[in-house]
Design a protein around this motif. Structure first.
Motif, short mmCIF file in Angstrom:
data_model
loop_
_atom_site.label_atom_id
_atom_site.label_comp_id
_atom_site.label_asym_id
_atom_site.label_seq_id
_atom_site.Cartn_x
_atom_site.Cartn_y
_atom_site.Cartn_z
N GLY A 126 1.31 2.16 3.77
CA GLY A 126 2.17 1.80 4.80
C GLY A 126 2.50 3.10 5.36
N LYS A 127 4.18 3.74 6.68
CA LYS A 127 3.64 4.93 7.46
C LYS A 127 4.66 4.36 8.33
CE LYS A 127 -0.37 4.31 10.43
NZ LYS A 127 -1.73 4.71 10.95
N SER A 128 5.91 5.34 8.54
CA SER A 128 6.06 5.31 9.78
C SER A 128 5.20 5.51 11.24
CB SER A 128 7.50 6.46 9.44
OG SER A 128 8.12 5.85 8.39
N ARG B 146 9.96 8.22 14.98
CA ARG B 146 8.81 7.66 14.34
C ARG B 146 9.80 6.16 13.77
NH1 ARG B 146 4.36 10.86 10.92
NH2 ARG B 146 3.44 12.36 13.03
N ASN B 147 10.12 5.10 14.86
CA ASN B 147 11.31 4.93 14.28
C ASN B 147 10.49 2.62 14.09
OD1 ASN B 147 10.43 3.70 16.92
ND2 ASN B 147 11.86 4.45 18.24
N THR B 148 9.70 2.92 13.84
CA THR B 148 8.98 1.75 13.16
C THR B 148 7.76 2.00 12.17
OG1 THR B 148 8.69 0.51 15.60
CG2 THR B 148 7.36 -0.73 14.21
N LEU B 149 8.09 0.95 11.33
CA LEU B 149 7.47 0.84 9.74
C LEU B 149 6.16 -0.18 10.32
CD1 LEU B 149 10.17 0.22 7.45
CD2 LEU B 149 9.04 2.63 8.30
N SER B 150 5.09 0.39 10.10
CA SER B 150 4.05 -0.08 9.91
C SER B 150 3.11 -0.34 8.32
CB SER B 150 2.77 0.65 10.67
OG SER B 150 1.28 -0.25 10.55
N PHE B 151 2.59 -1.65 7.92
CA PHE B 151 2.10 -2.06 6.58
C PHE B 151 1.37 -2.50 6.73
CE2 PHE B 151 7.00 -1.73 5.91
CZ PHE B 151 7.25 -1.02 5.45
N VAL B 152 0.04 -2.58 5.78
CA VAL B 152 -1.27 -3.24 5.83
C VAL B 152 -1.10 -3.85 4.43
CG1 VAL B 152 -3.48 -3.55 6.06
CG2 VAL B 152 -2.03 -2.10 7.54
N LEU B 153 -1.65 -5.32 4.37
CA LEU B 153 -1.42 -5.82 2.87
C LEU B 153 -2.97 -6.56 3.37
CD1 LEU B 153 2.07 -7.30 2.67
CD2 LEU B 153 1.37 -5.41 2.15
N SER B 154 -3.33 -5.87 1.77
CA SER B 154 -5.07 -6.51 1.60
C SER B 154 -5.15 -7.19 0.95
CB SER B 154 -5.66 -5.28 2.59
OG SER B 154 -5.89 -4.48 3.60
#
Length: 289
Positions: free
Chosen positions: A5-7, A57-65
């Motif tokens: 996860g990151k902004s 940085r107003n959106t959170l981006s996640f990658v679930l693997s």
């Protein structure tokens, strides 16, 4: 399962990437949104984000693997459930969010985008977001009975430990019972036990140690065990000769029928062991202190 996860600030580009049909993208979850394409979704995000202009940085981006095996068997509904559980665990239920699954590669994975700015204008704290994502993904995977990155790592470490022990036991048995008197003989005997010994030659064309290839694992001698460094192995083999190793024959050893120089580190180890052996011999003869 692995969670990252990151902004981010590039909301539209990221959502467009998630929506990419070339990656067999499929929406598996959407909350508090009505848009039907990346542009419309981004505009909805921006309406809420306009309440807090200070956040870049107003959106959170996640990658679930999930693991490759889990990814192959998980249905769309199960991936949706996984995503919802992760959102709840991260305390993001009351925020705009959209998630896509990508199946274009063997490793199925989920891209999740969440508005960092809430309906009340408050910004979601993103300190240690990467570490928190990992932890919550781990907890969700355990709850759903999925394979975890930590479990896989522990399994791999256990397998490596087993292979290290097998290499070490084989090495010790050969040194003790077969008593090879040369590096070539040692390498041949290990090969007969399905262990490939690979001499490590540096740029100065000097032998600096050995690597061991066994059951798909490639390890330095010192990684197998501290007693299997280059200098210690050479000392053990040299002791199997009638005269053993002396200060006069430290600089070179025979490898594949040719004389090879030893690295400074190996020569130093051998010199120290010769001194210790000499002192012990003197003491054993009653001539020491």
């Amino acid at each position: 399962m692995i969670g990252k996860g990151k902004s981010i600030s590039h909301t539209k580009a990221s959502i467009s990437y998630g929506w990419n049909q070339e990656k067999d993208a499929e929406i598996i979850h959407s909350q508090h949104l009505a848009g039907e394409n990346p542009k419309e979704i981004t505009e909805e995000f921006k309406i809420i984000q306009s309440q807090n202009q200070r956040t870049q940085r107003n959106t959170l981006s996640f990658v679930l693997s999930p693991s490759i095996e889990d990814g192959k068997r998980l249905s769309k509904q199960e991936l949706k459930e996984l995503t919802k559980k992760f959102i709840k665990a991260m305390d993001l239920k009351e925020r705009q969010a959209i998630a896509f699954v990508h199946r274009n590669k063997e490793h199925v994975h989920i891209h999740l985008y969440v508005n960092r700015v809430g309906f009340d204008g408050k910004t979601y704290k993103d300190s240690f977001i990467g570490k928190r994502s990992q932890q919550k993904a781990y907890e969700v995977a355990r709850e759903m009975g999925l394979t975890n990155a930590r479990d896989i790592q522990h399994q791999r470490l256990y397998q490596i430990k087993q292979k290290r022990n097998e290499i070490k036991q084989t090495h010790e048995e050969l040194i003790k019972t077969e008593r090879p008197k040369s590096l070539d003989a040692y390498i041949k005997l290990m090969k007969e036990k399905n262990i490939k010994v690979i001499p490590s030659i540096n740029k100065q064309n000097k032998l600096q140690g050995f690597r061991f290839e066994y059951k798909g694992q490639n390890l330095k001698g010192s990684e197998v065990h501290r007693s299997m460094s280059g200098g210690k192995i050479i000392f053990q083999i040299s002791n199997n000769r009638n005269k053993g190793i002396t200060k006069q024959n430290i600089p070179t050893m025979k490898l594949e029928g040719k004389a090879v120089q030893l690295s400074t580190n190996i020569a130093t180890v051998l010199a120290k062991r010769i001194v210790k052996k000499t002192i012990k011999k003197v003491i054993d003869l009653g001539m020491g202190i």
